[in-house]
Motif scaffolding. Structure first.
Motif, PDB file in Angstrom:
ATOM      1  N   ALA A   1       6.073  -1.788   6.531  1.00 37.77           N
ATOM      2  CA  ALA A   1       6.894  -0.695   7.073  1.00 37.77           C
ATOM      3  C   ALA A   1       8.386  -0.996   7.006  1.00 37.77           C
ATOM      4  N   SER A   2       8.773  -2.213   7.304  1.00 40.81           N
ATOM      5  CA  SER A   2      10.196  -2.560   7.344  1.00 40.81           C
ATOM      6  C   SER A   2      10.637  -3.384   6.145  1.00 40.81           C
ATOM      7  N   ARG A   3       9.811  -3.451   5.105  1.00 35.29           N
ATOM      8  CA  ARG A   3      10.112  -4.325   3.976  1.00 35.29           C
ATOM      9  C   ARG A   3      10.328  -3.592   2.655  1.00 35.29           C
ATOM     10  N   VAL A   4      10.264  -2.267   2.675  1.00 38.21           N
ATOM     11  CA  VAL A   4      10.431  -1.526   1.423  1.00 38.21           C
ATOM     12  C   VAL A   4      11.822  -1.725   0.854  1.00 38.21           C
ATOM     13  N   GLU A   5      12.848  -1.681   1.710  1.00 32.06           N
ATOM     14  CA  GLU A   5      14.215  -1.884   1.235  1.00 32.06           C
ATOM     15  C   GLU A   5      14.415  -3.297   0.706  1.00 32.06           C
ATOM     16  N   ARG A   6      13.743  -4.259   1.314  1.00 30.62           N
ATOM     17  CA  ARG A   6      13.932  -5.654   0.908  1.00 30.62           C
ATOM     18  C   ARG A   6      13.321  -5.922  -0.465  1.00 30.62           C
ATOM     19  N   PHE A   7      12.102  -5.413  -0.694  1.00 29.40           N
ATOM     20  CA  PHE A   7      11.427  -5.681  -1.958  1.00 29.40           C
ATOM     21  C   PHE A   7      11.747  -4.656  -3.037  1.00 29.40           C
ATOM     22  N   GLY A   8      12.162  -3.475  -2.635  1.00 31.91           N
ATOM     23  CA  GLY A   8      12.449  -2.427  -3.592  1.00 31.91           C
ATOM     24  C   GLY A   8      11.287  -1.470  -3.739  1.00 31.91           C
ATOM     25  N   ALA A   9      11.587  -0.176  -3.754  1.00 32.70           N
ATOM     26  CA  ALA A   9      10.533   0.833  -3.838  1.00 32.70           C
ATOM     27  C   ALA A   9       9.760   0.727  -5.149  1.00 32.70           C
ATOM     28  N   ARG A  10      10.450   0.482  -6.242  1.00 26.65           N
ATOM     29  CA  ARG A  10       9.770   0.447  -7.541  1.00 26.65           C
ATOM     30  C   ARG A  10       8.770  -0.702  -7.620  1.00 26.65           C
ATOM     31  N   ALA A  11       9.187  -1.885  -7.194  1.00 27.71           N
ATOM     32  CA  ALA A  11       8.295  -3.041  -7.274  1.00 27.71           C
ATOM     33  C   ALA A  11       7.072  -2.861  -6.381  1.00 27.71           C
TER      34      ALA A  11
ATOM     35  N   TRP B   1       1.569   5.666 -12.551  1.00 23.20           N
ATOM     36  CA  TRP B   1       2.355   4.464 -12.872  1.00 23.20           C
ATOM     37  C   TRP B   1       3.635   4.773 -13.657  1.00 23.20           C
ATOM     38  N   PRO B   2       3.594   5.567 -14.749  1.00 25.52           N
ATOM     39  CA  PRO B   2       4.838   5.783 -15.518  1.00 25.52           C
ATOM     40  C   PRO B   2       5.980   6.382 -14.701  1.00 25.52           C
ATOM     41  N   LEU B   3       5.671   7.126 -13.650  1.00 23.02           N
ATOM     42  CA  LEU B   3       6.723   7.754 -12.853  1.00 23.02           C
ATOM     43  C   LEU B   3       7.465   6.765 -11.959  1.00 23.02           C
ATOM     44  N   THR B   4       6.911   5.568 -11.778  1.00 21.80           N
ATOM     45  CA  THR B   4       7.576   4.593 -10.906  1.00 21.80           C
ATOM     46  C   THR B   4       8.895   4.101 -11.476  1.00 21.80           C
ATOM     47  N   GLY B   5       9.096   4.297 -12.787  1.00 21.35           N
ATOM     48  CA  GLY B   5      10.358   3.882 -13.386  1.00 21.35           C
ATOM     49  C   GLY B   5      11.552   4.634 -12.838  1.00 21.35           C
ATOM     50  N   ARG B   6      11.300   5.770 -12.196  1.00 20.52           N
ATOM     51  CA  ARG B   6      12.391   6.562 -11.630  1.00 20.52           C
ATOM     52  C   ARG B   6      12.643   6.240 -10.158  1.00 20.52           C
ATOM     53  N   LEU B   7      11.865   5.318  -9.598  1.00 16.76           N
ATOM     54  CA  LEU B   7      12.094   4.887  -8.221  1.00 16.76           C
ATOM     55  C   LEU B   7      13.190   3.830  -8.192  1.00 16.76           C
ATOM     56  N   PRO B   8      13.917   3.710  -7.071  1.00 14.06           N
ATOM     57  CA  PRO B   8      15.015   2.736  -7.017  1.00 14.06           C
ATOM     58  C   PRO B   8      14.508   1.299  -6.976  1.00 14.06           C
ATOM     59  N   VAL B   9      15.289   0.406  -7.582  1.00 12.84           N
ATOM     60  CA  VAL B   9      14.991  -1.016  -7.476  1.00 12.84           C
ATOM     61  C   VAL B   9      15.590  -1.520  -6.173  1.00 12.84           C
ATOM     62  N   ARG B  10      15.393  -2.811  -5.894  1.00  7.03           N
ATOM     63  CA  ARG B  10      15.920  -3.375  -4.650  1.00  7.03           C
ATOM     64  C   ARG B  10      17.438  -3.407  -4.724  1.00  7.03           C
TER      65      ARG B  10
END
Length: 447
Positions: free
Chosen positions: A62-72, A169-178
């Protein structure tokens, strides 16, 4: 720019992939005790283990999405879903099937966590969550029509979930990295609206428990009590989810016009009546009426509850924590429904669940009333900020970016020097009393 281009479709797709497993729970559990040497109660326990694993992922991340990155995190979740559900579909060994479903459940929970965090950060979380419910309902409805024609066995539902995760899976490339540094992640780590969030999480656990206690045994109600065939039951479920699509569309059209308290409270009371009708069904007419009316109302109320949780914290932590608490209730649902129906029968089970829903409707409605705020009028900005301003921000035609979001830190009001002496800086918006003469810095309403 068109509305279609501004919609976060990767989040909608990720939401769909994460929610598909709970939506297919009746056929997944129903096929476990017919395609494998498992009793109905054991099959319900396996379904509960799948959903418990999904809830665990939410609590851990819950509190770790920003730390690891949404895409990963999204890619890890989808990979676990493909491997887990795919492995469960390809084997007949009970331990391997259980392990695969548990791993897949963790992947579904991870995908849902990333989606919920991103949706909560969006300026219109209710619209995006409604669209996500729309897509998952449509996909699940199509699968309920298709799966009975693919032959018996336990493998088709988990295979469908695995293929859906692979397609996203292919759509995850448009999610932000950490992008957040450790300092940025730690800032503002205190959860806002703690009391309301805890009450909503506890109520959502019980709310989901009641819903999925029936949903987990709905297939058996249709097959054994209403004496219907699998194709007919699948058709009823497909029509029910189609009616749910209409409900979601209606919720999206209404938006915040009715507030959140009325849809949550009155909607939950109506769902309680639908559960009694469905659990006591003895023929096609009563079974279809109960399931269709219930599935029409369920996503409407759920969309408002998701929006309510998202409004408690713009960083999405309450959205994930409340969603995970809901998943705990969802996880216990199949087992609770199996035990209740085995001990007391389906009609008594429905009555017990209905009473429980009426009880939990009260605290959920109270949270919606407490955090819903009132329309912002000149001079009525509350000192703790956020809620009334956010009501205006959610209204049609309101200027974006001109009002603080819910949970946003209060902005200092700097008074400008008018007599040669600078006035002190105030810590927050004033709400009462005469104001010193200022040069008119724009207020939160953009005036």
């Amino acid at each position: 720019m068109s509305a279609a281009r501004t919609l976060p479709w990767p989040l909608v797709a990720l939401f769909t992939a994460g929610y598909l497993a709970p939506y297919l729970l009746p056929t997944t559990v129903g096929r476990l005790d017919t395609g494998l040497p498992l009793s109905a109660t054991q099959a319900g326990a396996v379904g509960s283990a799948l959903l418990l694993s999904s809830a665990t992922a939410g609590f851990l991340l819950a509190s770790r999405v920003e730390r690891f990155g949404a895409r990963a995190l999204a890619r890890v979740g989808l990979a676990l879903a493909v491997l887990g559900y795919g492995g469960a579909a390809l084997t007949d060994a009970v331990p391997a099937v259980v392990a695969g479903l548990v791993v897949g459940g963790f992947g579904s929970g991870t995908a849902t966590t990333v989606a919920a965090t991103g949706i909560a950060a969006h300026r219109d979380p209710h619209r995006i969550s409604t669209l996500g419910l729309l897509t998952v309902s449509a996909l699940a409805g199509a699968l309920y029509l298709t799966l009975p024609h693919l032959g018996p066995g336990h493998g088709q539902p988990p295979a469908a979930i695995a293929l859906s995760a692979l397609a996203v899976w292919p759509l995850t490339g448009r999610l932000p990295v950490r992008t957040a540094t450790r300092t940025a992640v730690q800032e503002g780590s205190r959860l806002p609206h703690r009391r309301s969030g805890l009450v909503l999480a506890a109520a959502m656990l019980c709310w989901s428990l009641a819903q999925n206690s029936l949903w987990g045994v709905s297939g058996r109600i249709g097959l054994t009590q209403a004496h219907l065939g699998e194709v007919t039951v699948g058709a009823v479920f497909a029509v029910s989810l189609g009616a749910g699509l209409l409900g979601v569309i209606g919720a999206g059209a209404l938006g915040p016009r009715l507030g959140r308290a009325l849809p949550v409270g009155a909607g939950t009371a109506l769902i309680a009546g639908c559960i009694v009708l469905s659990a006591s069904a003895t023929d096609l007419t009563s079974f279809a009426a109960g399931e269709i009316s219930w599935n029409t109302l369920y996503p409407i109320v759920l969309s408002y509850l998701i929006g309510l949780a998202a409004s408690l914290d713009p960083r999405g932590r309450w959205a994930v924590l409340v969603g995970s608490a809901s998943s705990l209730g969802t996880a216990a649902g199949p087992l609770a429904g199996s035990v209740l129906s085995a001990q007391a029968g389906f009609p008594v089970m429905g009555s017990v669940l209905a009473v429980g829903l009426l009880v939990v409707a009260l605290p959920m409605t109270a949270v919606a009333l407490h955090t819903g705020g009132r329309a912002l009028l000149p001079g009525t900005v509350r000192r703790r900020g956020g809620t009334p301003a956010a009501v205006v921000a959610a209204s049609a035609g309101a200027p974006s970016g001109a009002v603080p979001q819910i949970g946003a830190p209060e902005q200092p009001v700097v008074e400008i020097e008018v007599d040669g002496t600078a006035a002190p800086v105030r810590p927050a918006y004033g709400t009462a009393g005469p104001q010193h003469a200022t040069a008119g810095a724009p207020g939160p309403g953009g005036r």
